[in-house]
Write a protein that holds these residues in place. Structure first.
Motif, mmCIF file in Angstrom:
data_model
loop_
_atom_site.group_PDB
_atom_site.id
_atom_site.type_symbol
_atom_site.label_atom_id
_atom_site.label_comp_id
_atom_site.label_asym_id
_atom_site.label_seq_id
_atom_site.Cartn_x
_atom_site.Cartn_y
_atom_site.Cartn_z
ATOM 1 N N ILE A 197 0.839 -1.202 0.000
ATOM 2 C CA ILE A 197 0.000 0.000 0.000
ATOM 3 C C ILE A 197 0.871 1.248 0.000
ATOM 4 C CG2 ILE A 197 -1.612 1.358 1.391
ATOM 5 C CD1 ILE A 197 -2.923 -1.275 2.232
ATOM 6 N N SER A 198 1.909 1.261 0.819
ATOM 7 C CA SER A 198 2.793 2.426 0.880
ATOM 8 C C SER A 198 3.495 2.652 -0.459
ATOM 9 C CB SER A 198 3.818 2.245 1.996
ATOM 10 O OG SER A 198 3.182 2.122 3.251
ATOM 11 N N GLY A 199 3.924 1.570 -1.097
ATOM 12 C CA GLY A 199 4.567 1.702 -2.404
ATOM 13 C C GLY A 199 3.618 2.246 -3.458
ATOM 14 N N SER A 200 2.376 1.782 -3.433
ATOM 15 C CA SER A 200 1.384 2.275 -4.391
ATOM 16 C C SER A 200 1.079 3.750 -4.167
ATOM 17 C CB SER A 200 0.096 1.450 -4.280
ATOM 18 O OG SER A 200 0.314 0.108 -4.647
ATOM 19 N N ILE A 201 0.996 4.150 -2.894
ATOM 20 C CA ILE A 201 0.747 5.566 -2.585
ATOM 21 C C ILE A 201 1.894 6.425 -3.114
ATOM 22 C CG2 ILE A 201 0.607 7.245 -0.709
ATOM 23 C CD1 ILE A 201 -0.934 5.149 0.904
ATOM 24 N N THR A 202 3.125 5.971 -2.924
ATOM 25 C CA THR A 202 4.287 6.703 -3.429
ATOM 26 C C THR A 202 4.185 6.888 -4.939
ATOM 27 O OG1 THR A 202 5.698 5.859 -1.667
ATOM 28 C CG2 THR A 202 6.794 6.716 -3.631
ATOM 29 N N ASN A 203 3.846 5.824 -5.647
ATOM 30 C CA ASN A 203 3.726 5.907 -7.110
ATOM 31 C C ASN A 203 2.628 6.881 -7.521
ATOM 32 O OD1 ASN A 203 5.773 4.014 -7.404
ATOM 33 N ND2 ASN A 203 4.348 2.283 -7.510
ATOM 34 N N GLN A 281 -7.958 -2.152 -2.719
ATOM 35 C CA GLN A 281 -7.540 -1.292 -3.820
ATOM 36 C C GLN A 281 -8.212 0.075 -3.724
ATOM 37 O OE1 GLN A 281 -8.118 -2.960 -7.723
ATOM 38 N NE2 GLN A 281 -7.076 -1.287 -8.760
ATOM 39 N N SER A 282 -9.497 0.094 -3.428
ATOM 40 C CA SER A 282 -10.196 1.379 -3.321
ATOM 41 C C SER A 282 -9.712 2.155 -2.098
ATOM 42 C CB SER A 282 -11.710 1.165 -3.253
ATOM 43 O OG SER A 282 -12.086 0.549 -2.033
ATOM 44 N N MET A 283 -9.362 1.439 -1.013
ATOM 45 C CA MET A 283 -8.843 2.119 0.172
ATOM 46 C C MET A 283 -7.512 2.775 -0.136
ATOM 47 S SD MET A 283 -8.358 0.717 4.095
ATOM 48 C CE MET A 283 -6.949 -0.362 3.798
ATOM 49 N N GLN A 284 -6.626 2.063 -0.832
ATOM 50 C CA GLN A 284 -5.339 2.631 -1.197
ATOM 51 C C GLN A 284 -5.506 3.842 -2.104
ATOM 52 O OE1 GLN A 284 -3.758 1.776 -4.698
ATOM 53 N NE2 GLN A 284 -2.720 3.680 -4.169
ATOM 54 N N ALA A 285 -6.454 3.772 -3.042
ATOM 55 C CA ALA A 285 -6.693 4.897 -3.948
ATOM 56 C C ALA A 285 -7.182 6.119 -3.179
ATOM 57 C CB ALA A 285 -7.702 4.503 -5.023
ATOM 58 N N ASP A 286 -8.061 5.890 -2.201
ATOM 59 C CA ASP A 286 -8.557 6.997 -1.388
ATOM 60 C C ASP A 286 -7.441 7.598 -0.537
ATOM 61 O OD1 ASP A 286 -11.089 6.863 -2.390
ATOM 62 O OD2 ASP A 286 -11.954 5.801 -0.683
ATOM 63 N N MET A 287 -6.572 6.747 0.000
ATOM 64 C CA MET A 287 -5.435 7.251 0.775
ATOM 65 C C MET A 287 -4.576 8.184 -0.072
ATOM 66 S SD MET A 287 -4.041 3.916 2.823
ATOM 67 C CE MET A 287 -4.876 3.228 4.245
ATOM 68 N N ALA A 288 -4.250 7.754 -1.290
ATOM 69 C CA ALA A 288 -3.404 8.561 -2.158
ATOM 70 C C ALA A 288 -4.085 9.884 -2.510
ATOM 71 C CB ALA A 288 -3.064 7.781 -3.427
ATOM 72 N N SER A 289 -5.367 9.825 -2.815
ATOM 73 C CA SER A 289 -6.102 11.046 -3.166
ATOM 74 C C SER A 289 -6.193 11.997 -1.985
ATOM 75 C CB SER A 289 -7.510 10.688 -3.664
ATOM 76 O OG SER A 289 -7.459 9.950 -4.856
ATOM 77 N N ASP A 290 -6.470 11.450 -0.804
ATOM 78 C CA ASP A 290 -6.573 12.293 0.388
ATOM 79 C C ASP A 290 -5.232 12.927 0.739
ATOM 80 O OD1 ASP A 290 -9.257 11.696 0.611
ATOM 81 O OD2 ASP A 290 -8.970 10.100 2.086
ATOM 82 N N LEU A 291 -4.159 12.145 0.609
ATOM 83 C CA LEU A 291 -2.833 12.694 0.877
ATOM 84 C C LEU A 291 -2.469 13.787 -0.123
ATOM 85 C CD1 LEU A 291 -0.694 9.576 1.871
ATOM 86 C CD2 LEU A 291 -0.821 11.737 3.136
ATOM 87 N N ALA A 292 -2.784 13.556 -1.395
ATOM 88 C CA ALA A 292 -2.515 14.583 -2.412
ATOM 89 C C ALA A 292 -3.261 15.865 -2.075
ATOM 90 C CB ALA A 292 -2.913 14.068 -3.785
ATOM 91 N N ALA A 293 -4.503 15.731 -1.636
ATOM 92 C CA ALA A 293 -5.295 16.903 -1.259
ATOM 93 C C ALA A 293 -4.669 17.619 -0.071
ATOM 94 C CB ALA A 293 -6.726 16.487 -0.945
ATOM 95 N N ALA A 294 -4.216 16.840 0.919
ATOM 96 C CA ALA A 294 -3.596 17.447 2.105
ATOM 97 C C ALA A 294 -2.291 18.152 1.744
ATOM 98 C CB ALA A 294 -3.348 16.368 3.159
#
Length: 499
Positions: A197-203, A281-294
């Motif tokens: 999950i962390s690797g996917s968020i980084t990408n 998969q949807s949780m990881q996508a939401d994490m990345a989107s929320d982090l980008a917003a923050a």
């Protein structure tokens, strides 16, 4: 297994068939009631198809909202986090489904919006031709600019989902980030998920302009050493890092993530997630989107610029930041409502906070009325005018306030030339201002200036790679320009042949 379960009212079948044909031509597999088999229990077949489908497309209409079958099918899609809603008339979805934006299939961008939603759930890339589903609702002919309003401001949701403003007083610092593998609290069975999950968020975050990301291999080398925030910053050379935990409780996965400042160990932002273990998969996508917003709203990364906090009540400033954070994801109706509520809170606490008034004016003018913010068009316009007047009194040079004015000139005054002048004045001062770039790009596209539209929208996309609407518009502008150029070449060839 079908990609999409199609739910609709039987009375709408003649129109829905055209949509189904377009989706199948684009490569999606569909299940709808034409697949019901004689001699079988219809409810069993439907339940099985719903369970297997990757997406549930519900077509709301006056007849569909009365159908218990459609409501039940929509509820299963919603509860499984795979509902995509559309509508073919002006009927609002029933209570319980109004927090999700229903794509108006009469809109020019409807098919692009559908494919974006489906591809996010299903994977892959598709392109769907626009079928003629319904008769177009006739606009008021007196408003010559109304075709532009429908695309840029319109009478409903204005589909810009990226780009933050600059202000006269802004904070923007270089940001470097490391995403630490999520701790699994000693559960070795899911340790690989924490790293994955962390690797996917980084990408996913790598698309943000101006953000320096540390490679996963370097981050993994220091993970689990119990380092302090300052030590992590020193060893990895980053200004911030993301850390969190991942747990499995029965069939549910729980995650908590935080954004940390390495200079002082302060937690800048955090959020918790709860999903079924089949929805990682949807949780990881939401994490990345929320982090980008923050990162955009709180640190000024990418297209984001954040107002300085000096002389602002901390409660109002925090509400403003939450509003900005929600604004970056305003393609989601719940985020638009959240942004509106936070900006209202900010201006109620600090009536002289110009940036909060600007955010309020902007989110109002790019939203619809009763369907979005639970207010009439008249009330929405009144609040918009009040917020814009406050900005012009407190900080007339505020860029987002001026962007809100540009949209309002189109939406409420049908003043195309004034809207263009206002947007261009922003770009003369701040050439990378995303909302102004989007506005001019969409105007060019609707005026038939396809090459200019493609150029301006590409500039907007370079500032905000997550801008889905801009990407779809660029594709449309490119296709139309290729056709125009081919026609011109044919015309030149024909003339040459006659000489």
């Amino acid at each position: 297994m079908a990609d999409i379960f199609l739910s609709y009212a039987r009375a709408d079948q003649p129109r829905v068939e055209k949509l189904a044909a377009a989706l199948e031509e684009a490569g999606y597999s569909l299940w709808w009631d034409k697949h019901l088999r004689s001699g079988h229990q219809f409810s069993d077949d439907i339940e099985a198809a719903l369970a297997k489908a990757k997406a549930v497309l519900v077509i709301w209409s006056a007849d569909a909202v009365k159908s218990e079958w459609v409501r039940d099918e929509a509820a299963i899609g919603r509860d499984g986090n795979k509902l995509v809603a559309a509508r073919i008339d002006d009927t609002l979805p029933p209570i319980g489904f109004r927090q999700r934006h229903a794509i108006d299939l009469d809109d020019a961008d409807a098919m692009a919006s559908l494919t974006q939603a489906f591809d996010a759930l299903i994977g892959g890339t598709h392109e769907v031709a626009t079928p003629a589903l319904t008769k177009k609702r006739t606009p008021n002919a007196a408003l010559l600019a109304l075709p532009l309003l429908a695309a840029i401001g319109g009478l409903g949701y204005w589909a810009w989902d990226g780009g933050l403003d600059g202000t006269a007083d802004e904070v923007a610092a270089s940001t470097s980030l490391a995403v630490i593998p999520l701790s699994t609290l000693g559960n070795d069975d899911i340790a690989f998920l924490g790293e994955g999950i962390s690797g996917s968020i980084t990408n996913d975050l790598a698309r943000l302009e101006g953000l320096q990301l540390t490679a996963n291999a370097s981050v993994n080398a220091v993970a689990g050493q119990g380092l302090s925030a300052a030590q992590i910053g020193e060893q990895l050379g980053v200004s911030h890092f993301v850390e969190g935990q991942l747990q499995q409780v029965g069939d549910e996965m729980r995650a908590d993530i935080s954004l940390i400042d390495t200079s002082n160990g302060a937690q800048i932002w955090n959020k918790s997630y709860r999903r079924s273990k089949n929805a990682l998969q949807s949780m990881q996508a939401d994490m990345a989107s929320d982090l980008a917003a923050a990162l955009q709203s709180r640190l000024g990364v990418g297209a984001g610029r954040v107002a300085a906090a000096a002389n602002v009540d901390p409660r109002a400033y925090e509400a403003y930041l939450r509003g900005r954070e929600a604004q970056t994801r305003r393609n989601d109706i719940t985020k638009r409502r959240q942004a509106y509520a936070e900006y209202r809170r900010a201006v109620s606490i600090a009536p002289d906070f110009a940036d909060a008034h600007a955010g309020l004016a902007y989110i109002l003018v790019v939203s619809g009325g009763s369907g979005d913010l639970f207010m009439s068009q008249e009330e929405l316009k009144g609040q918009y005018v009040e917020a814009l007047e406050a900005v012009e009194r407190l900080d007339p040079d505020n860029l987002l306030g001026r962007a809100a004015k540009s949209v309002g000139q189109l939406r409420f005054e049908a003043d195309l030339e004034g809207s263009i002048r206002t947007a261009q004045s922003i770009l003369d001062e701040a050439p990378d201002h995303a909302p102004a770039l989007y506005s001019l790009g969409f105007i060019h596209l609707r005026m038939g200036n396809h090459l200019e539209a493609r150029t301006v929208l590409n500039a907007a996309l370079n500032r905000d790679p997550s801008m889905k609407t801009s990407r779809a518009r660029i594709s449309l502008a490119s296709r139309r320009w290729v056709i125009i150029r081919a026609c011109r070449n044919m015309s030149v060839s024909a003339k040459a042949a006659t000489i």
